[in-house]
Design a protein around this motif. Structure first.
Motif, PDB file in Angstrom:
ATOM      1  N   ILE A  96       0.818  -1.210   0.000  1.00  0.00           N
ATOM      2  CA  ILE A  96       0.000   0.000   0.000  1.00  0.00           C
ATOM      3  C   ILE A  96       0.856   1.266   0.000  1.00  0.00           C
ATOM      4  N   SER A  97       1.854   1.340   0.854  1.00  0.00           N
ATOM      5  CA  SER A  97       2.670   2.560   0.951  1.00  0.00           C
ATOM      6  C   SER A  97       3.404   2.841  -0.351  1.00  0.00           C
ATOM      7  N   ASP A  98       3.919   1.797  -1.002  1.00  0.00           N
ATOM      8  CA  ASP A  98       4.658   1.977  -2.258  1.00  0.00           C
ATOM      9  C   ASP A  98       3.732   2.453  -3.376  1.00  0.00           C
ATOM     10  N   VAL A  99       2.538   1.895  -3.440  1.00  0.00           N
ATOM     11  CA  VAL A  99       1.598   2.283  -4.498  1.00  0.00           C
ATOM     12  C   VAL A  99       1.082   3.699  -4.260  1.00  0.00           C
ATOM     13  N   MET A 100       0.828   4.062  -3.017  1.00  0.00           N
ATOM     14  CA  MET A 100       0.388   5.427  -2.739  1.00  0.00           C
ATOM     15  C   MET A 100       1.475   6.439  -3.105  1.00  0.00           C
ATOM     16  N   GLN A 101       2.739   6.087  -2.895  1.00  0.00           N
ATOM     17  CA  GLN A 101       3.830   6.965  -3.320  1.00  0.00           C
ATOM     18  C   GLN A 101       3.836   7.101  -4.845  1.00  0.00           C
ATOM     19  N   ALA A 102       3.589   6.005  -5.532  1.00  0.00           N
ATOM     20  CA  ALA A 102       3.526   6.040  -7.000  1.00  0.00           C
ATOM     21  C   ALA A 102       2.352   6.900  -7.469  1.00  0.00           C
ATOM     22  N   SER A 127      -7.719  -2.777   8.936  1.00  0.00           N
ATOM     23  CA  SER A 127      -6.290  -2.969   8.727  1.00  0.00           C
ATOM     24  C   SER A 127      -5.805  -2.190   7.507  1.00  0.00           C
ATOM     25  N   VAL A 128      -6.552  -2.264   6.411  1.00  0.00           N
ATOM     26  CA  VAL A 128      -6.186  -1.537   5.189  1.00  0.00           C
ATOM     27  C   VAL A 128      -6.166  -0.041   5.436  1.00  0.00           C
ATOM     28  N   PHE A 129      -7.228   0.483   6.041  1.00  0.00           N
ATOM     29  CA  PHE A 129      -7.310   1.924   6.241  1.00  0.00           C
ATOM     30  C   PHE A 129      -6.239   2.424   7.208  1.00  0.00           C
ATOM     31  N   SER A 130      -5.842   1.576   8.147  1.00  0.00           N
ATOM     32  CA  SER A 130      -4.742   1.935   9.038  1.00  0.00           C
ATOM     33  C   SER A 130      -3.438   2.104   8.256  1.00  0.00           C
ATOM     34  N   ASP A 131      -3.177   1.162   7.340  1.00  0.00           N
ATOM     35  CA  ASP A 131      -1.972   1.266   6.502  1.00  0.00           C
ATOM     36  C   ASP A 131      -2.029   2.483   5.586  1.00  0.00           C
ATOM     37  N   VAL A 132      -3.217   2.785   5.087  1.00  0.00           N
ATOM     38  CA  VAL A 132      -3.386   3.950   4.205  1.00  0.00           C
ATOM     39  C   VAL A 132      -3.095   5.244   4.966  1.00  0.00           C
ATOM     40  N   ALA A 135       0.609   5.656   5.546  1.00  0.00           N
ATOM     41  CA  ALA A 135       1.331   6.045   4.328  1.00  0.00           C
ATOM     42  C   ALA A 135       1.027   7.481   3.926  1.00  0.00           C
ATOM     43  N   SER A 136      -0.211   7.932   4.168  1.00  0.00           N
ATOM     44  CA  SER A 136      -0.612   9.274   3.728  1.00  0.00           C
ATOM     45  C   SER A 136       0.119  10.373   4.489  1.00  0.00           C
ATOM     46  N   GLY A 141      -0.370  17.054   0.450  1.00  0.00           N
ATOM     47  CA  GLY A 141      -1.399  17.438  -0.502  1.00  0.00           C
ATOM     48  C   GLY A 141      -2.286  16.308  -0.970  1.00  0.00           C
ATOM     49  N   ILE A 142      -2.334  15.231  -0.228  1.00  0.00           N
ATOM     50  CA  ILE A 142      -3.163  14.082  -0.593  1.00  0.00           C
ATOM     51  C   ILE A 142      -4.414  14.053   0.285  1.00  0.00           C
ATOM     52  N   SER A 143      -5.573  13.917  -0.333  1.00  0.00           N
ATOM     53  CA  SER A 143      -6.809  13.713   0.432  1.00  0.00           C
ATOM     54  C   SER A 143      -7.281  12.279   0.228  1.00  0.00           C
ATOM     55  N   ILE A 144      -7.797  11.691   1.283  1.00  0.00           N
ATOM     56  CA  ILE A 144      -8.171  10.276   1.285  1.00  0.00           C
ATOM     57  C   ILE A 144      -9.660  10.138   1.572  1.00  0.00           C
TER      58      ILE A 144
END
Length: 305
Positions: A96-102, A127-132, A135-136, A141-144
């Motif tokens: 997740i962290s690598d893809v969000m950086q991409a 679990s997913v939203f915790s990782d997101v 990473a955010s 400048g990223i909104s989730i």
């Protein structure tokens, strides 16, 4: 620019990745709620002990279908929603962290986080939203936007109704019992407030009412010595058959792709065995198609809504 982050659990594609998959999964505090140091130790022990036998099961089903099916879903959703879609996985690469950086590097400033888990649970969506969220914090400048639990969305119910009715018609079975089965979670999760089992039961009732068919709900794929939410699918199926049930169709309502838990735990361990059981007239399992149009429409609709 807006983009969709489509997340699934991931799946091992080699023996070494099987070890990584188990280690990462049991290192997740939402899967194994132990103190950090103890959790890491237990995760390493589980991965070391279980990965050879687990990999043998994957080899029996021809490898993990999850990656291929999730990637196909991404392509179909991107075309339907007309926006960029990226895939990430919790326990195998790309993470997740690598893809969000991409995504950030590609100029995505608004991310809709969408999981392949239709029912919300601490063990999956939380679990997913915790990782997101973690990473955010590293991305300016990223909104989730977190999109959670589409289990009773009208289009999703129509998707499952279509799969079930088409399956019953194709099998030519008269008024079978629908045995809805979902991945189990430990009882300690329910005691902490995880509503996932109730969500599964609610979805099953909605579907059965729509189709006006008899049904039962059970939970599958439990492992380890802890107590899991039940009834257990294997045990409950045997109880039903012993009580005289002749026709059963298994429906894996917590899954959106084929995986070890559908192909091995349901097909190989149950359907293939009970087909040889003289007590039964019919048993089968509704298969999960790859990127079915109604599933893609479901994902598109919940993003737009």
């Amino acid at each position: 620019m807006k983009g969709i982050l489509l997340v699934n659990m991931g799946g091992p594609q080699s023996l070494s990745q099987m070890h990584l998959f188990l280690k990462n999964m049991f290192s997740d505090k939402y899967i194994l709620p132990l103190p950090f140091g103890l959790r890491q130790f237990v995760a390493r022990m589980i991965a070391k002990k279980r990965h050879p036998a687990s990999w043998e099961k994957y080899q029996l089903i021809g490898g993990t279908p999850i990656i291929k099916h999730t990637e196909a879903t991404k392509e179909a959703l991107a075309k339907s929603a007309e926006m960029p879609v990226y895939t990430a996985y919790s326990y195998t690469p790309p993470f997740i962290s690598d893809v969000m950086q991409a995504m950030h590097n590609d100029g995505i400033t608004e991310i809709d986080v969408l999981t392949m888990y239709p029912q919300a649970s601490d063990t999956t969506t939380t679990s997913v939203f915790s990782d997101v969220k973690k990473a955010s914090k590293k991305l300016n400048g990223i909104s989730i936007r977190e999109i959670c639990d589409y289990s009773v969305h009208p289009t999703f119910l129509d998707y499952w109704k279509t799969l079930i009715e088409e399956h019953i018609a194709k099998q030519g079975v008269e008024n079978p019992l629908l045995l809805f089965t979902a991945h189990a979670i430990p009882i300690y999760g329910v005691k902490r407030g995880d509503k996932y089992p109730d969500t599964v039961r609610h979805m099953a009732k909605r579907l059965a009412d729509i189709m006006n068919r008899p049904y039962e709900v059970a939970f599958q794929s439990r492992v380890g010595p802890v107590k899991w939410v039940g009834p257990d699918t294997d045990e409950h199926l045997e109880e039903l058959v012993s009580a005289g049930e002749k026709n059963v169709v298994l429906i894996p309502v917590s899954f959106t792709t084929e995986c070890l838990e559908t192909v091995y735990d349901l097909n190989i361990k149950l359907v293939d065995i009970y087909k040889k059981d003289d007590r039964m007239e019919h048993i089968s399992r509704v298969e999960i198609p790859v990127a079915h149009p109604l599933f893609i429409e479901t994902l598109k609709n919940i993003v737009n809504e």
